[in-house]
Write a protein that holds these residues in place. Structure first.
Motif, PDB file in Angstrom:
ATOM      1  N   ILE A 228       0.856  -1.107  -0.176  1.00 57.74           N
ATOM      2  CA  ILE A 228      -0.064   0.210   0.046  1.00 57.74           C
ATOM      3  C   ILE A 228       0.839   1.133   0.010  1.00 57.74           C
ATOM      4  O   ILE A 228       1.532   1.487   0.990  1.00 57.74           O
ATOM      5  CB  ILE A 228      -0.921  -0.043   1.171  1.00 57.74           C
ATOM      6  N   GLY A 229       1.072   1.927  -1.018  1.00 56.47           N
ATOM      7  CA  GLY A 229       1.939   2.971  -1.132  1.00 56.47           C
ATOM      8  C   GLY A 229       3.430   2.428  -1.067  1.00 56.47           C
ATOM      9  O   GLY A 229       3.759   1.588  -1.909  1.00 56.47           O
ATOM     10  N   ALA A 230       4.175   2.997  -0.123  1.00 55.05           N
ATOM     11  CA  ALA A 230       5.390   2.495  -0.068  1.00 55.05           C
ATOM     12  C   ALA A 230       5.644   1.530   1.196  1.00 55.05           C
ATOM     13  O   ALA A 230       6.635   1.020   1.490  1.00 55.05           O
ATOM     14  CB  ALA A 230       6.348   3.445   0.244  1.00 55.05           C
ATOM     15  N   LEU A 231       4.330   1.140   1.610  1.00 48.93           N
ATOM     16  CA  LEU A 231       4.492   0.028   3.007  1.00 48.93           C
ATOM     17  C   LEU A 231       3.798  -1.203   2.519  1.00 48.93           C
ATOM     18  O   LEU A 231       3.289  -1.411   1.637  1.00 48.93           O
ATOM     19  CB  LEU A 231       3.528   0.583   4.073  1.00 48.93           C
TER      20      LEU A 231
ATOM     21  N   ASP B  19       9.553   5.366   1.793  1.00 42.41           N
ATOM     22  CA  ASP B  19       9.797   3.822   1.822  1.00 42.41           C
ATOM     23  C   ASP B  19      10.651   3.427   3.206  1.00 42.41           C
ATOM     24  O   ASP B  19      11.735   3.749   3.310  1.00 42.41           O
ATOM     25  CB  ASP B  19      10.632   3.391   0.488  1.00 42.41           C
ATOM     26  N   PRO B  20       9.939   2.538   3.867  1.00 43.30           N
ATOM     27  CA  PRO B  20      10.702   2.178   5.034  1.00 43.30           C
ATOM     28  C   PRO B  20      11.935   1.330   5.035  1.00 43.30           C
ATOM     29  O   PRO B  20      12.589   1.133   5.952  1.00 43.30           O
ATOM     30  CB  PRO B  20       9.426   1.281   5.988  1.00 43.30           C
TER      31      PRO B  20
ATOM     32  N   LEU C 212      -7.276   4.808   0.133  1.00 40.71           N
ATOM     33  CA  LEU C 212      -6.385   4.631   1.343  1.00 40.71           C
ATOM     34  C   LEU C 212      -4.863   4.725   0.557  1.00 40.71           C
ATOM     35  O   LEU C 212      -4.024   5.492   0.997  1.00 40.71           O
ATOM     36  CB  LEU C 212      -6.319   3.394   2.142  1.00 40.71           C
ATOM     37  N   THR C 213      -4.799   4.156  -0.613  1.00 39.54           N
ATOM     38  CA  THR C 213      -3.426   3.936  -1.234  1.00 39.54           C
ATOM     39  C   THR C 213      -3.124   5.166  -1.990  1.00 39.54           C
ATOM     40  O   THR C 213      -1.984   5.761  -1.621  1.00 39.54           O
ATOM     41  CB  THR C 213      -3.677   2.715  -2.282  1.00 39.54           C
ATOM     42  N   ALA C 214      -4.177   6.150  -2.383  1.00 48.73           N
ATOM     43  CA  ALA C 214      -4.107   7.203  -2.946  1.00 48.73           C
ATOM     44  C   ALA C 214      -3.429   8.136  -1.914  1.00 48.73           C
ATOM     45  O   ALA C 214      -2.823   9.008  -2.135  1.00 48.73           O
ATOM     46  CB  ALA C 214      -5.363   7.562  -3.749  1.00 48.73           C
ATOM     47  N   ALA C 215      -4.140   8.222  -0.712  1.00 48.49           N
ATOM     48  CA  ALA C 215      -3.771   9.069   0.379  1.00 48.49           C
ATOM     49  C   ALA C 215      -2.303   8.919   0.712  1.00 48.49           C
ATOM     50  O   ALA C 215      -1.637   9.857   1.058  1.00 48.49           O
ATOM     51  CB  ALA C 215      -4.750   8.964   1.599  1.00 48.49           C
ATOM     52  N   LEU C 216      -1.992   7.616   0.750  1.00 46.70           N
ATOM     53  CA  LEU C 216      -0.511   7.513   1.021  1.00 46.70           C
ATOM     54  C   LEU C 216       0.385   7.998   0.052  1.00 46.70           C
ATOM     55  O   LEU C 216       1.507   8.700   0.569  1.00 46.70           O
ATOM     56  CB  LEU C 216      -0.344   5.966   1.509  1.00 46.70           C
ATOM     57  N   ALA C 217       0.052   7.919  -1.450  1.00 44.33           N
ATOM     58  CA  ALA C 217       0.810   8.529  -2.183  1.00 44.33           C
ATOM     59  C   ALA C 217       0.844   9.779  -2.179  1.00 44.33           C
ATOM     60  O   ALA C 217       2.028  10.411  -2.472  1.00 44.33           O
ATOM     61  CB  ALA C 217       0.268   7.802  -3.455  1.00 44.33           C
ATOM     62  N   ARG C 218      -0.207  10.490  -2.086  1.00 44.19           N
ATOM     63  CA  ARG C 218      -0.435  12.014  -1.914  1.00 44.19           C
ATOM     64  C   ARG C 218       0.789  12.545  -0.757  1.00 44.19           C
ATOM     65  O   ARG C 218       1.174  13.484  -1.066  1.00 44.19           O
ATOM     66  CB  ARG C 218      -1.639  12.386  -1.764  1.00 44.19           C
TER      67      ARG C 218
END
Length: 328
Positions: free
Chosen positions: A223-226, A326-327, A315-321
């Motif tokens: 999800i995003g970078a996670l 990247d952990p 949720l994915t879009a919010a993380l990308a915005r």
């Protein structure tokens, strides 16, 4: 965000001293911190000679195990506020968490005292007693009771401990001060073991079977970078089960090996989702606020409407915005 100061504590105490009648409002889908906070305030206000009533702005009853908290059975489920001099909201990280009472509280903000520990709380009262570093709202209330010269008795201590032990995950996270507060509360004679059994350990066979069905669908997803552990709890699976059991689902994915975050999508009504976020890598309260919710740095949540596919995509879009790093 309004920050805590000794002056705010004094102003909060002055509001209470000036009032003759008080309504204490807990958040919808109440947990032990909310019920413990409402109950502790009810008992303390009555010790001060005030007329006090506790209310939650929802029609459905909260989890039966929360009724083990002193004065919890007196909390009313309501869609309107009683006529009072002062409204005190406890553990409500935003005004929408007051549920069916939110419109009235917004109109009566000049008669409202907000007591909370959520880092994302913007403050929506005339006085906002917010201590984001506190482990629980009951921890904040302990400071207020000290200012009001209300001595702890066993029942009030039970209420305060209920919020403290549950919001710290049985003391797995928090400041050293949480242990000092726990010791103070235990010296009143509370049965800390039984409180833990009632609020954390107790479950029913049907609730355990529901948890098993939901956990069987756990998956990991980028999800995003996670890398997140994801649970989807659909309405037909969780309907009729205790809030405590449903809310406990996130504990199974908060620290799954090989993941950076835990996400639980809970369908509370058809197409209406309560989303819980947990992470030790990113500030999930920022994510929740961006989606209309709030919470703490490692634990937060929000609500959303739509299909599970659209809610997950949002949720994915919010993380990308947000450009979550990247952990790795």
């Amino acid at each position: 965000m309004t920050q805590f100061s000794p002056e705010v504590l004094t102003r909060a105490a002055d509001l209470i001293r000036a009032a003759e009648s008080v309504a204490v409002v807990g958040h919808v889908r109440s947990d032990a911190d909310a019920v413990g906070s409402v109950s502790a305030m009810l008992l303390s206000l009555r010790r001060l000679g005030k007329q006090a009533v506790g209310v939650v702005g929802q029609p459905m009853a909260f989890s039966a195990n929360l009724l083990s908290i002193p004065a919890a059975r007196e909390i009313e489920l309501a869609d309107t506020l009683p006529e009072v001099d002062l409204v005190i909201t406890v553990d409500c990280g935003s005004i929408d968490r007051t549920g069916l009472l939110s419109r009235e509280i917004a109109e009566k903000w000049e008669q409202t005292l907000v007591i909370d520990h959520h880092a994302s709380n913007p403050g929506f009262g005339i006085v906002n007693l917010l201590i984001p570093g506190a482990e629980s709202t009951t921890t904040v209330i302990r400071e207020l009771l000290r200012e009001l010269d209300v001595e702890l008795d066993r029942d009030i201590a039970h209420c305060l401990y209920a919020g403290l032990v549950t919001d710290t995950g049985s003391f797995r996270w928090g400041r050293p001060a949480m242990h000092e507060l726990a010791a103070e509360l235990m010296r009143t004679g509370i049965d800390s073991r039984q409180i833990g059994v009632d609020l954390i350990d107790s479950t029913s066979l049907v609730d355990l079977q529901m948890i098993g069905r939901v956990l069987a669908g756990v998956e990991t997803e980028r999800i995003g970078a996670l890398t997140a552990a994801v649970l989807v709890a659909e309405r037909d699976v969780i309907a009729g089960h205790s809030d405590a059991a449903v809310e406990s689902l996130v504990d199974f994915v908060r620290a799954l090996e090989g993941t950076d975050a835990g996400v639980v999508f809970k369908e509370m009504a058809p197409g209406f989702w309560a989303v819980s976020l947990r992470s030790s890598v990113i500030n999930v309260s920022r994510v929740a606020v961006a989606l209309g919710g709030g919470g703490h740095v490692p634990a937060a949540g929000y609500t959303a409407q739509g299909s599970i596919e659209s809610v997950r995509a949002d949720l994915t879009a919010a993380l990308a915005r947000m450009g979550v790093p990247d952990p790795a």
